[in-house]
Motif scaffolding. Structure first.
Motif, PDB file in Angstrom:
ATOM      1  N   THR A 126     -12.447 -11.546  -0.743  1.00 31.53           N
ATOM      2  CA  THR A 126     -12.742 -12.186  -2.025  1.00 31.53           C
ATOM      3  C   THR A 126     -11.552 -12.195  -2.963  1.00 31.53           C
ATOM      4  O   THR A 126     -11.446 -13.078  -3.801  1.00 31.53           O
ATOM      5  CB  THR A 126     -13.921 -11.514  -2.746  1.00 31.53           C
ATOM      6  OG1 THR A 126     -13.665 -10.114  -2.802  1.00 31.53           O
ATOM      7  CG2 THR A 126     -15.212 -11.763  -2.007  1.00 31.53           C
ATOM      8  N   ASP A 127     -10.667 -11.208  -2.871  1.00 32.20           N
ATOM      9  CA  ASP A 127      -9.476 -11.254  -3.710  1.00 32.20           C
ATOM     10  C   ASP A 127      -8.298 -10.592  -3.006  1.00 32.20           C
ATOM     11  O   ASP A 127      -8.043  -9.404  -3.184  1.00 32.20           O
ATOM     12  CB  ASP A 127      -9.732 -10.590  -5.066  1.00 32.20           C
ATOM     13  CG  ASP A 127      -8.715 -11.071  -6.096  1.00 32.20           C
ATOM     14  OD1 ASP A 127      -9.110 -11.459  -7.187  1.00 32.20           O
ATOM     15  OD2 ASP A 127      -7.496 -11.086  -5.775  1.00 32.20           O
ATOM     16  N   ALA A 151     -13.416  -6.901  -0.057  1.00 36.32           N
ATOM     17  CA  ALA A 151     -12.418  -7.091  -1.097  1.00 36.32           C
ATOM     18  C   ALA A 151     -11.237  -7.906  -0.566  1.00 36.32           C
ATOM     19  O   ALA A 151     -10.704  -8.763  -1.261  1.00 36.32           O
ATOM     20  CB  ALA A 151     -11.927  -5.734  -1.612  1.00 36.32           C
ATOM     21  N   HIS A 157      -8.008 -10.098 -11.187  1.00 32.70           N
ATOM     22  CA  HIS A 157      -8.209  -9.928  -9.750  1.00 32.70           C
ATOM     23  C   HIS A 157      -9.124  -8.768  -9.373  1.00 32.70           C
ATOM     24  O   HIS A 157      -8.854  -8.010  -8.456  1.00 32.70           O
ATOM     25  CB  HIS A 157      -6.852  -9.790  -9.028  1.00 32.70           C
ATOM     26  CG  HIS A 157      -6.088 -11.070  -9.040  1.00 32.70           C
ATOM     27  ND1 HIS A 157      -6.194 -12.016  -8.049  1.00 32.70           N
ATOM     28  CD2 HIS A 157      -5.245 -11.584  -9.955  1.00 32.70           C
ATOM     29  CE1 HIS A 157      -5.434 -13.051  -8.346  1.00 32.70           C
ATOM     30  NE2 HIS A 157      -4.851 -12.825  -9.493  1.00 32.70           N
ATOM     31  N   ALA A 171     -13.972  -2.496   1.471  1.00 32.58           N
ATOM     32  CA  ALA A 171     -12.553  -2.849   1.462  1.00 32.58           C
ATOM     33  C   ALA A 171     -12.338  -4.157   2.227  1.00 32.58           C
ATOM     34  O   ALA A 171     -11.522  -4.995   1.840  1.00 32.58           O
ATOM     35  CB  ALA A 171     -11.725  -1.725   2.072  1.00 32.58           C
ATOM     36  N   HIS A 201       0.803  -1.225   0.000  1.00 35.09           N
ATOM     37  CA  HIS A 201       0.000   0.000   0.000  1.00 35.09           C
ATOM     38  C   HIS A 201       0.836   1.275   0.000  1.00 35.09           C
ATOM     39  O   HIS A 201       0.402   2.286  -0.515  1.00 35.09           O
ATOM     40  CB  HIS A 201      -1.098   0.000   1.075  1.00 35.09           C
ATOM     41  CG  HIS A 201      -0.650  -0.123   2.480  1.00 35.09           C
ATOM     42  ND1 HIS A 201      -0.637  -1.329   3.139  1.00 35.09           N
ATOM     43  CD2 HIS A 201      -0.202   0.797   3.347  1.00 35.09           C
ATOM     44  CE1 HIS A 201      -0.195  -1.136   4.360  1.00 35.09           C
ATOM     45  NE2 HIS A 201       0.067   0.130   4.527  1.00 35.09           N
ATOM     46  N   LEU A 207      -5.061 -10.672  -3.413  1.00 34.54           N
ATOM     47  CA  LEU A 207      -4.038  -9.996  -4.223  1.00 34.54           C
ATOM     48  C   LEU A 207      -4.593  -8.690  -4.776  1.00 34.54           C
ATOM     49  O   LEU A 207      -3.922  -7.657  -4.760  1.00 34.54           O
ATOM     50  CB  LEU A 207      -3.554 -10.907  -5.365  1.00 34.54           C
ATOM     51  CG  LEU A 207      -2.519 -10.246  -6.282  1.00 34.54           C
ATOM     52  CD1 LEU A 207      -1.244  -9.908  -5.528  1.00 34.54           C
ATOM     53  CD2 LEU A 207      -2.200 -11.119  -7.487  1.00 34.54           C
ATOM     54  N   GLY A 208      -5.840  -8.742  -5.257  1.00 42.61           N
ATOM     55  CA  GLY A 208      -6.471  -7.518  -5.757  1.00 42.61           C
ATOM     56  C   GLY A 208      -6.488  -6.447  -4.679  1.00 42.61           C
ATOM     57  O   GLY A 208      -6.233  -5.271  -4.950  1.00 42.61           O
ATOM     58  N   ALA A 209      -6.780  -6.847  -3.449  1.00 40.65           N
ATOM     59  CA  ALA A 209      -6.826  -5.882  -2.354  1.00 40.65           C
ATOM     60  C   ALA A 209      -5.436  -5.292  -2.111  1.00 40.65           C
ATOM     61  O   ALA A 209      -5.284  -4.075  -1.976  1.00 40.65           O
ATOM     62  CB  ALA A 209      -7.352  -6.548  -1.085  1.00 40.65           C
ATOM     63  N   ASP A 210      -4.419  -6.146  -2.081  1.00 42.36           N
ATOM     64  CA  ASP A 210      -3.053  -5.642  -1.884  1.00 42.36           C
ATOM     65  C   ASP A 210      -2.695  -4.619  -2.961  1.00 42.36           C
ATOM     66  O   ASP A 210      -2.107  -3.583  -2.672  1.00 42.36           O
ATOM     67  CB  ASP A 210      -2.035  -6.796  -1.971  1.00 42.36           C
ATOM     68  CG  ASP A 210      -2.061  -7.662  -0.721  1.00 42.36           C
ATOM     69  OD1 ASP A 210      -2.581  -7.203   0.308  1.00 42.36           O
ATOM     70  OD2 ASP A 210      -1.556  -8.805  -0.794  1.00 42.36           O
ATOM     71  N   LEU A 211      -3.074  -4.936  -4.201  1.00 45.55           N
ATOM     72  CA  LEU A 211      -2.632  -4.086  -5.311  1.00 45.55           C
ATOM     73  C   LEU A 211      -3.453  -2.809  -5.438  1.00 45.55           C
ATOM     74  O   LEU A 211      -3.100  -1.922  -6.212  1.00 45.55           O
ATOM     75  CB  LEU A 211      -2.670  -4.875  -6.627  1.00 45.55           C
ATOM     76  CG  LEU A 211      -1.650  -6.018  -6.718  1.00 45.55           C
ATOM     77  CD1 LEU A 211      -1.785  -6.761  -8.024  1.00 45.55           C
ATOM     78  CD2 LEU A 211      -0.224  -5.497  -6.540  1.00 45.55           C
ATOM     79  N   THR A 212      -4.573  -2.707  -4.701  1.00 44.35           N
ATOM     80  CA  THR A 212      -5.261  -1.413  -4.682  1.00 44.35           C
ATOM     81  C   THR A 212      -4.869  -0.639  -3.421  1.00 44.35           C
ATOM     82  O   THR A 212      -5.428   0.416  -3.147  1.00 44.35           O
ATOM     83  CB  THR A 212      -6.786  -1.569  -4.722  1.00 44.35           C
ATOM     84  OG1 THR A 212      -7.172  -2.589  -3.817  1.00 44.35           O
ATOM     85  CG2 THR A 212      -7.275  -1.922  -6.100  1.00 44.35           C
ATOM     86  N   GLY A 213      -3.940  -1.193  -2.657  1.00 43.36           N
ATOM     87  CA  GLY A 213      -3.444  -0.446  -1.504  1.00 43.36           C
ATOM     88  C   GLY A 213      -4.285  -0.603  -0.255  1.00 43.36           C
ATOM     89  O   GLY A 213      -4.180   0.185   0.676  1.00 43.36           O
ATOM     90  N   ILE A 214      -5.139  -1.630  -0.242  1.00 41.82           N
ATOM     91  CA  ILE A 214      -5.910  -1.902   0.973  1.00 41.82           C
ATOM     92  C   ILE A 214      -5.017  -2.702   1.915  1.00 41.82           C
ATOM     93  O   ILE A 214      -4.422  -3.696   1.499  1.00 41.82           O
ATOM     94  CB  ILE A 214      -7.169  -2.723   0.637  1.00 41.82           C
ATOM     95  CG1 ILE A 214      -8.108  -1.910  -0.252  1.00 41.82           C
ATOM     96  CG2 ILE A 214      -7.879  -3.188   1.900  1.00 41.82           C
ATOM     97  CD1 ILE A 214      -9.212  -2.721  -0.886  1.00 41.82           C
ATOM     98  N   SER A 215      -4.918  -2.268   3.161  1.00 40.52           N
ATOM     99  CA  SER A 215      -4.091  -3.013   4.089  1.00 40.52           C
ATOM    100  C   SER A 215      -4.926  -4.155   4.662  1.00 40.52           C
ATOM    101  O   SER A 215      -5.786  -3.969   5.511  1.00 40.52           O
ATOM    102  CB  SER A 215      -3.602  -2.100   5.202  1.00 40.52           C
ATOM    103  OG  SER A 215      -3.076  -2.890   6.224  1.00 40.52           O
TER     104      SER A 215
END
Ligand SMILES: Nc1ncnc2c1ncn2[C@@H]1O[C@H](COP(=O)(O)OP(=O)(O)OP(=O)(O)O)[C@@H](O)[C@H]1O
Ligand SMILES: [Mg+2]
Lengths: 234, 296
Positions: free
Chosen positions: B176-177, B173, A86, B170, A71, B179-187
């Motif tokens: 459910t995903d 997210a 994803h 968030a 993040h 990696l998707g969460a990591d890559l949108t910057g969700i901790s």
């Protein structure tokens, strides 16, 4: 604006990337071409802080970002659209886009503008904004993944095989959009196996094989190179 | 006696039980929406809610509402600690290991409760002292109504959190995903941490509302936790409305079963339902977006 120096990455004891050095300038579109299992996804996952480096440094806008967590990296504007998309299947298209701006969630105006921009590039997403993302077609999901990435206001957008599993019609649409995005000033790093299409919209390219960069150069020169010809003929 | 004559009363008590299971089930749902973890210590939050309120009320002599509020805060803190001390250090571990860790935490919490509060069962006074309502020949205790109110207020707040706030989305997210969460910057760690706190809060509320009806003892978390889990699976894993529906369905069926089979088998009914639903419709009654869309 972006620079990698002698990057080495291991999965357990096994090296997946060996001494990778590359550079991306502001406003460029740079392609990374390589066969299956070359280590392309590994490289992007390392750049976005998912995997740890063994050795080497990563610089983004003169700043050392090696081994920051994901993040922190996202909030600096280095955004990665992963292989396999994803997206969040249980959430609506709009929620997916809003989560794309998660690190900038306080900036309401920026979010509004971002949404407008994404809908302008992908009008289909606007029509389907209330629909659950899991119910979109593959092509639409890829558009959503790109849209979600754009919502994070990238300075450098990294895409991992955006053409994977898509019908040719969608692939052309996506690449046309990528070209437009770059013309609007966005720097792109595209990982692909669609060699010709990718190099046709790129300024420069790198060729990755077995975890090593084996060639680099202007896109036109790469297209003529023996290595690329070997790859295509396989 | 004619068994049909007992049915209305059984139905009413079934609804009370149902509300309890629903409330406990909502705790499971909260964590499931933020991660793929099934928290087997969920019942312990319920037990601790009742137990700590009892302690604050009778040993520290706090006023009832204050004791309850403080107990909720303490249990939320325990939920956070459970995440920080057990789940977070195991964040890279596989799912079965995490499940075992929550099972271990459950044993630890119930033993700690026995050491700290003693092994005797305890009861809290009802919230309002008035006599049961009599409608025809059915009697409804005021506390049952309180439990219903608690279940619906909790449902409502969770609904707001999950469907109105970006934070809730968030959390979903992250589940459910990842990696998707990591890559949108969700901790993701923060999301799971928060989910443990919220879920512990819900559990403790359940505990406080039901302890005037049932006794609470150091081992009572296990069974109530399992029933809540069954409610959440039965209704549709990961869905708030599912936990509510599953809870009521389970409560009513279980209660009615007493009219037809010896009451000693009542708990067996719940497990029979669990087996049937897992066998024939693992998505639960309402279906679960978390089960068909996830790569298990
Ligand atoms: N999680 C993992 N653990 C161990 N080894 C892995 C892991 N992920 C990938 N690898 C190995 O690392 C190498 C590079 O994989 P990577 O996914 O980066 O390749 P790729 O170039 O992206 O391939 P593709 O075109 O198939 O996506 C492969 O040999 C792969 O088997
Ligand atoms: Mg790959």
């Amino acid at each position: 604006m972006f620079k990698i120096k002698k990057l080495t990455v291991h999965y357990g004891p096994l090296p997946a990337l060996k001494e990778i050095s590359l550079e991306i300038g502001r406003g460029e579109t740079v392609a990374l071409i390589g066969p299956n299992r070359a280590g392309k996804t590994t490289l992007l996952l390392t750049l976005s802080g998912i995997l740890q480096t063994t050795e080497g440094r990563i610089y983004f806008e003169e700043e050392d970002i090696t081994n920051l967590n994901s993040h922190q990296i996202v909030s600096k504007g280095l955004i990665h659209i992963p292989q396999g998309r994803h997206i969040f299947p249980t959430l609506s298209v709009l929620d997916n886009l809003l989560l794309g701006a998660y690190t900038k969630r306080k900036e309401k105006e920026g979010i509004e503008k971002g949404l407008e921009g994404v809908y302008r590039l992908f009008p289909k997403l606007s029509e389907r904004k209330e629909q659950r993302a899991g119910t979109l077609s593959g092509g639409e999901q890829q558009m959503l993944a790109i849209g979600r990435g754009l919502m994070g206001r990238p300075k450098l957008l990294m895409l991992d095989e955006p053409s994977l599993g898509l019908a040719p019609r969608f692939i052309e649409e996506i690449f046309a959009t990528l070209k437009k995005m770059n013309q609007n000033g966005l720097t792109l790093f595209i990982v692909e196996q669609e060699i010709h299409l990718t190099l046709s919209i790129s300024h420069r390219g790198y060729l990755l094989k077995n975890g090593r960069l084996i060639r680099e150069g202007p896109a036109s020169a790469l297209l003529e190179s023996q290595e690329i010809k070997d790859l295509v003929s396989i | 006696m004619d068994i049909w004559a007992t049915i209305p009363q059984l139905l009413t008590s079934g609804i009370t039980f149902g509300a309890i299971y629903a409330l406990v089930g909502l705790g499971f749902v909260t964590i499931a929406r933020a991660s793929q973890i099934i928290n087997f210590a969920q019942g312990e939050f319920v037990m601790l809610g009742g137990m700590i309120t009892f302690f604050l009320l009778n040993k520290i002599h706090l006023p009832y509402p204050l004791a309850a509020l403080l107990a909720i805060l303490i249990v939320v803190l325990i939920g956070f600690l459970l995440h920080l001390l057990v789940i977070y250090p195991l964040r890279k571990a596989s799912l079965p290991i995490l499940l075992m860790a929550t099972l271990g935490a459950s044993l630890f919490l119930s033993s700690a409760s026995a050491l700290f509060f003693g092994t005797l069962p305890k009861a809290l006074p009802p919230f309002s002292a008035r006599a049961p309502f009599e409608i025809g020949n059915i009697s409804i205790s005021p506390q049952s109504l309180w439990v219903l109110v608690a279940a619906f207020l909790t449902l409502f707040s969770l609904y707001l959190l999950s469907h109105r706030l970006l934070l809730g989305k968030a959390m979903e997210a992250s589940s459910t995903d990842p990696l998707g969460a990591d890559l949108t910057g969700i901790s993701r760690n923060l999301m799971i941490f928060l989910a443990f706190g919220v879920s512990a809060g819900i559990g403790s509320v359940a505990g406080i509302f039901i302890t005037p009806i049932f006794y609470v003892s150091y081992y009572s978390g296990t069974l109530i936790g399992l029933k809540g889990f069954i409610a959440a699976v039965l209704g549709g894993w990961g869905k708030h409305s599912g936990a509510i529906l599953g809870g009521f369905a389970l409560g009513v069926v279980e209660s009615l079963s007493v009219a037809f089979i010896p009451s000693g088998y009542k708990d067996g009914v719940a497990f029979a339902i669990l087996l049937l639903i897992l066998y024939f419709r693992p998505k639960g009654i309402l279906g679960s977006p978390f089960i068909d869309s996830r790569r298990w």
